[in-house]
Design an enzyme around this catalytic site. Structure first.
Site, mmCIF file in Angstrom:
data_model
loop_
_atom_site.group_PDB
_atom_site.id
_atom_site.type_symbol
_atom_site.label_atom_id
_atom_site.label_comp_id
_atom_site.label_asym_id
_atom_site.label_seq_id
_atom_site.Cartn_x
_atom_site.Cartn_y
_atom_site.Cartn_z
ATOM 1 C CD GLU A 174 -3.446 4.937 -12.190
ATOM 2 O OE1 GLU A 174 -4.066 5.749 -11.483
ATOM 3 O OE2 GLU A 174 -3.485 3.708 -11.993
ATOM 4 C CD GLU A 365 0.399 2.012 -9.886
ATOM 5 O OE1 GLU A 365 -0.700 1.866 -9.318
ATOM 6 O OE2 GLU A 365 0.888 3.131 -10.151
HETATM 7 C C1 BG6 Z 1 -2.847 3.794 -8.813
HETATM 8 C C2 BG6 Z 1 -1.825 4.837 -8.446
HETATM 9 O O1 BG6 Z 1 -3.974 4.480 -9.206
HETATM 10 O O2 BG6 Z 1 -3.375 2.985 -7.830
HETATM 11 C C3 BG6 Z 1 -1.139 4.619 -7.114
HETATM 12 O O3 BG6 Z 1 -0.878 4.988 -9.463
HETATM 13 C C4 BG6 Z 1 -2.160 4.119 -6.109
HETATM 14 O O4 BG6 Z 1 -0.530 5.814 -6.734
HETATM 15 C C5 BG6 Z 1 -2.690 2.790 -6.589
HETATM 16 O O5 BG6 Z 1 -1.679 4.025 -4.815
HETATM 17 C C6 BG6 Z 1 -3.647 2.098 -5.652
HETATM 18 O O6 BG6 Z 1 -4.676 2.970 -5.306
HETATM 19 P P1 BG6 Z 1 -5.003 3.314 -3.801
HETATM 20 O O7 BG6 Z 1 -5.933 4.429 -3.872
HETATM 21 O O8 BG6 Z 1 -5.604 2.081 -3.244
HETATM 22 O O9 BG6 Z 1 -3.719 3.656 -3.151
#
Ligand code: BG6
Length: 475
Positions: A174, A365
């Protein structure tokens, strides 16, 4: 239907799951000095590991010691790939050493072998929110050009050592979070930088970006020299920003807001800086350490594929200063953490990015953070199934109906782990529940949720179980 090589899997990051933060020579990372937070209480960044503070990433879910049990469960879901990252501090504990830490390298050898034993392909991010803390304190993190050298030492060691085991790599997780300088975690986790009062933050941010673009391009080149078959991607946060209304000013605001996201992929995919950013630099009198040689490196280091995360969408409303306000979308529901739930946004962004770059995309993701309830040793997470199913359907529409080329789908997260933003395990995303009390006691505490069975079926049928929802009737 989907290509038979479609890479179904799950995503994770080393600092959020491995634990063992000081084991086998591992150094302190920037994630290791972040305290626990929650939906209502922000995490803190401390100036080192301090007694009396709670650092959730230190133990995480102790994947370091439990990876065999967890990979076995992933194999039961029929994972084709597993997205993970390598903790830089296991390989170079401080970051500026000449020689890598063999124990750290060996850990990933064993981990990759275990994955490959089940036919699961590792998909690896080099830098996922956890560079060495020492590089931040001693060198100022990515404010400093020397970081390119340190990063390249790390990248080359990894490419050489694991070339036969890992084909798909991504450089910076990201990377485009850096543009949002209001959130101090972005520069900290992404670059080891804490902005100082009175500094020209915009200038520092663009400098960090530039050094990371050079490093990423050099990594692409180095990987190809080691093995031309290696595929190197960028990794972007691609939540779309819609116009808040159909007023032309709002539409323009959304275009400008999206330009901020696309600035990064424009450089990493096309190999050149977009014209708009040059205008911004002129306007704001931004002076960068940027050489002609850097520009040639960036040109020669375009990525092979575009990895991205998609969780939510938002909207932009034009304000009177020619800027915009980010506002929630009133047409979509939200999670308990206020994240918009918008499956159609995934199809939209897949179309948009594919049209813009005409490169293979990889959804690395996508997922739903929720409070899960353990009852009778079971987790019924229908809400997560609904979220994921609606997103998979939209992804399949983009592939089957719109012709978008998607390499794979690795939802966040393969297993519950520590949330990056709030530093808690309570914001759960996984197909596998982690009973952290048991794991801390050294007992087995990994329990498949209902979503585990749902995903197993999706992968087993290569998505065919959803074809009616996608609107495909002829197969
Ligand atoms: C993304 C990241 O921004 O979102 C992850 O690459 C992160 O590392 C994921 O865990 C979800 O966000 P969060 O803050 O809910 O864990």
């Amino acid at each position: 239907m989907l290509n038979k090589n479609f890479l179904w899997g799950g995503a994770t990051a080393a600092n959020q799951m491995e634990g063992a933060w000081n084991v086998d020579g591992k150094g302190i990372s920037v994630a290791d000095v972040m305290t626990k937070g929650s939906v209502s209480q922000p995490r803190q960044i401390t100036d080192g590991v301090r007694a009396g503070e709670e650092y959730p990433n230190h133990f995480a879910i102790d994947f370091y010691h439990n990876y065999k049990e967890i990979i076995k469960l992933m194999a039961q879901m029929h994972f084709k790939c597993f997205r993970m990252s390598i903790a830089w501090t296991r390989i170079f504990p401080k970051g500026d050493e000449k020689e890598p830490n063999e124990a750290g390298l060996k850990f990933y050898d064993n981990l990759f072998d275990e994955l490959l034993k089940y036919g699961i392909q590792p998909v690896v991010t080099l830098n996922h929110f956890e560079m060495p803390f020492y590089l931040s304190t001693k060198y100022g993190g990515w404010r400093n050009r020397e970081m390119i050298t340190f990063f390249m030492n790390f990248a080359k060691v990894c490419f050489k050592r694991y070339a036969g085991k890992v084909k798909y790599w991504m450089t910076f997780n990201e990377i485009n979070n850096l543009i949002d300088t209001d959130n101090p975690f972005n520069a900290w986790t992404g670059a080891g930088v804490l902005y100082q009062d009175g500094e020209n933050i915009e200038q520092t941010m663009y400098q960090i970006c530039h050094y990371q673009f050079v490093a990423s391009a050099l990594a692409v080149k180095a990987a190809k020299q080691i093995d031309p078959e290696l595929q190197i991607g960028c990794m972007l946060h691609f939540g779309p920003i819609y116009p808040h209304s159909c007023q032309p000013e709002d539409l323009m605001a959304s275009v400008k807001a999206m330009d901020r996201r696309f600035f990064f992929s424009d450089v990493q995919v096309r190999g050149t800086y977009p014209a708009a950013v040059n205008k911004i630099w002129q306007r704001d009198k931004i002076q960068l350490d940027l050489t002609d040689e850097d520009l040639l490196i960036i040109k020669g280091g375009a990525v092979d594929f575009i990895g991205f995360s998609y969780y939510k969408s938002t909207t932009a409303q034009a304000d009177q200063d020619g800027d915009f306000l980010e506002l929630p979308n009133p047409y979509v529901p939200k999670s308990d953490w206020g994240w918009a739930i918008d499956p159609v946004g995934l199809r939209y962004i897949l179309n948009l990015v594919s049209q813009r770059y005409n490169k293979p995309l990889f959804i690395v993701e996508n997922g739903f953070g929720a409070f899960d309830k353990l009852e009778d040793n079971k987790i019924n997470d229908d809400y997560r199934i609904k979220y994921l199913e609606n997103h998979v359907v939209e992804m399949m529409k983009s592939i089957e109906l719109d012709g978008v080329k998607v390499l794979g789908y690795t939802p966040w997260s393969a297993i519950d782990l520590i949330s990056a933003s709030t530093g808690e395990i309570e914001k759960r995303y996984g197909f596998i529940y982690v009973d952290i009390t048991k794991v801390r006691q050294g007992k087995s505490g990994f329990i498949p949720k209902s979503s585990f069975n749902w995903y197993q079926n999706v992968i087993r049928t290569n998505g065919a179980c959803l074809k009616d929802k996608v609107g495909l009737t002829n197969e």
